[in-house]
Design a protein around this motif. Sequence first.
Motif, PDB file in Angstrom:
ATOM      1  N   TYR A  48       0.856  -1.174   0.000  1.00 56.44           N
ATOM      2  CA  TYR A  48       0.000   0.000   0.000  1.00 56.44           C
ATOM      3  C   TYR A  48       0.896   1.229   0.000  1.00 56.44           C
ATOM      4  O   TYR A  48       1.928   1.249   0.677  1.00 56.44           O
ATOM      5  N   GLU A  49       0.493   2.248  -0.712  1.00 57.38           N
ATOM      6  CA  GLU A  49       1.221   3.507  -0.679  1.00 57.38           C
ATOM      7  C   GLU A  49       1.056   4.126   0.699  1.00 57.38           C
ATOM      8  O   GLU A  49      -0.054   4.216   1.221  1.00 57.38           O
ATOM      9  N   SER A  50       2.159   4.547   1.292  1.00 65.69           N
ATOM     10  CA  SER A  50       2.102   5.209   2.586  1.00 65.69           C
ATOM     11  C   SER A  50       1.374   6.536   2.456  1.00 65.69           C
ATOM     12  O   SER A  50       1.615   7.291   1.511  1.00 65.69           O
ATOM     13  N   LEU A  51       0.487   6.816   3.394  1.00 71.36           N
ATOM     14  CA  LEU A  51      -0.212   8.098   3.390  1.00 71.36           C
ATOM     15  C   LEU A  51       0.654   9.209   3.970  1.00 71.36           C
ATOM     16  O   LEU A  51       0.328  10.378   3.854  1.00 71.36           O
ATOM     17  N   GLU A  52       1.779   8.841   4.583  1.00 75.63           N
ATOM     18  CA  GLU A  52       2.690   9.837   5.154  1.00 75.63           C
ATOM     19  C   GLU A  52       3.804  10.204   4.184  1.00 75.63           C
ATOM     20  O   GLU A  52       4.297  11.319   4.198  1.00 75.63           O
ATOM     21  N   ASP A  53       4.214   9.273   3.351  1.00 81.25           N
ATOM     22  CA  ASP A  53       5.304   9.480   2.412  1.00 81.25           C
ATOM     23  C   ASP A  53       4.953   8.730   1.132  1.00 81.25           C
ATOM     24  O   ASP A  53       5.139   7.517   1.059  1.00 81.25           O
ATOM     25  N   ARG A  54       4.447   9.429   0.160  1.00 82.79           N
ATOM     26  CA  ARG A  54       3.948   8.808  -1.072  1.00 82.79           C
ATOM     27  C   ARG A  54       5.022   8.024  -1.830  1.00 82.79           C
ATOM     28  O   ARG A  54       4.709   7.248  -2.718  1.00 82.79           O
ATOM     29  N   CYS A  55       6.290   8.201  -1.475  1.00 85.05           N
ATOM     30  CA  CYS A  55       7.367   7.451  -2.130  1.00 85.05           C
ATOM     31  C   CYS A  55       7.666   6.145  -1.410  1.00 85.05           C
ATOM     32  O   CYS A  55       8.541   5.392  -1.834  1.00 85.05           O
ATOM     33  N   THR A  56       6.960   5.887  -0.316  1.00 83.75           N
ATOM     34  CA  THR A  56       7.202   4.698   0.492  1.00 83.75           C
ATOM     35  C   THR A  56       6.043   3.726   0.341  1.00 83.75           C
ATOM     36  O   THR A  56       4.887   4.134   0.301  1.00 83.75           O
ATOM     37  N   ALA A 100       0.157  -6.546   8.049  1.00 89.20           N
ATOM     38  CA  ALA A 100       0.729  -5.276   7.619  1.00 89.20           C
ATOM     39  C   ALA A 100       1.871  -4.892   8.536  1.00 89.20           C
ATOM     40  O   ALA A 100       1.807  -5.099   9.747  1.00 89.20           O
ATOM     41  N   GLU A 101       2.903  -4.324   7.923  1.00 90.32           N
ATOM     42  CA  GLU A 101       4.028  -3.771   8.669  1.00 90.32           C
ATOM     43  C   GLU A 101       3.637  -2.384   9.180  1.00 90.32           C
ATOM     44  O   GLU A 101       2.660  -1.795   8.710  1.00 90.32           O
ATOM     45  N   PRO A 102       4.388  -1.826  10.125  1.00 91.33           N
ATOM     46  CA  PRO A 102       4.067  -0.500  10.651  1.00 91.33           C
ATOM     47  C   PRO A 102       4.028   0.575   9.570  1.00 91.33           C
ATOM     48  O   PRO A 102       4.804   0.551   8.614  1.00 91.33           O
ATOM     49  N   GLY A 103       3.084   1.498   9.739  1.00 95.68           N
ATOM     50  CA  GLY A 103       2.922   2.613   8.821  1.00 95.68           C
ATOM     51  C   GLY A 103       1.476   3.056   8.778  1.00 95.68           C
ATOM     52  O   GLY A 103       0.628   2.553   9.521  1.00 95.68           O
ATOM     53  N   LEU A 104       1.187   4.009   7.888  1.00 94.86           N
ATOM     54  CA  LEU A 104      -0.160   4.557   7.738  1.00 94.86           C
ATOM     55  C   LEU A 104      -0.646   4.304   6.315  1.00 94.86           C
ATOM     56  O   LEU A 104      -0.015   4.741   5.349  1.00 94.86           O
ATOM     57  N   ILE A 105      -1.754   3.553   6.197  1.00 91.55           N
ATOM     58  CA  ILE A 105      -2.347   3.234   4.895  1.00 91.55           C
ATOM     59  C   ILE A 105      -3.839   3.519   4.947  1.00 91.55           C
ATOM     60  O   ILE A 105      -4.415   3.672   6.022  1.00 91.55           O
ATOM     61  N   GLY A 106      -4.462   3.562   3.781  1.00 89.70           N
ATOM     62  CA  GLY A 106      -5.896   3.803   3.720  1.00 89.70           C
ATOM     63  C   GLY A 106      -6.547   2.894   2.704  1.00 89.70           C
ATOM     64  O   GLY A 106      -5.875   2.271   1.881  1.00 89.70           O
ATOM     65  N   GLY A 107      -7.859   2.816   2.765  1.00 87.98           N
ATOM     66  CA  GLY A 107      -8.566   1.975   1.827  1.00 87.98           C
ATOM     67  C   GLY A 107     -10.061   2.067   1.974  1.00 87.98           C
ATOM     68  O   GLY A 107     -10.590   2.899   2.707  1.00 87.98           O
TER      69      GLY A 107
END
Length: 120
Positions: free
Chosen positions: A18-26, A48-55
């Motif tokens: 999933y594209e990170s919502l905090e860093d679009r390049c991650t 899921a690994e740590p981070g911020l995603i949406g859906g």
Amino acid sequence: MTQYLGNAFNYDLVAEGYESLEDRCTTIHTGACHIGMVDGVNVGVWEAEPGLIGGLTADEIFVVLEGRAEVTFEDTKERLQIGPGDVVRLNAGQRNTWRTFERLRKVSVWSDSGAQHRSS
């Protein structure tokens, strides 16, 4: 025919991202395994690994096996802190974000009616 579907910790998950919502390049690494269908309802494992995603959600019920996350539903602004043992109901078409703090793994049952199943 066996009634045993397997062990949720032993399934090899197909890598997703999933594209990170905090860093679009991650890309936030996720994985899924569709175990099968039982009476027309899908059963699977997702992590899921740590981070911020949406859906966008499907009609789904899941049980968290390990890890911690916060799920925020955009339409209601409800925030859920989830961890091992928590059972959560998602309604089709809900837009949400997942902030995963520790690698999260869950077992889900969902219906294909409504939104596409991209487990967030």
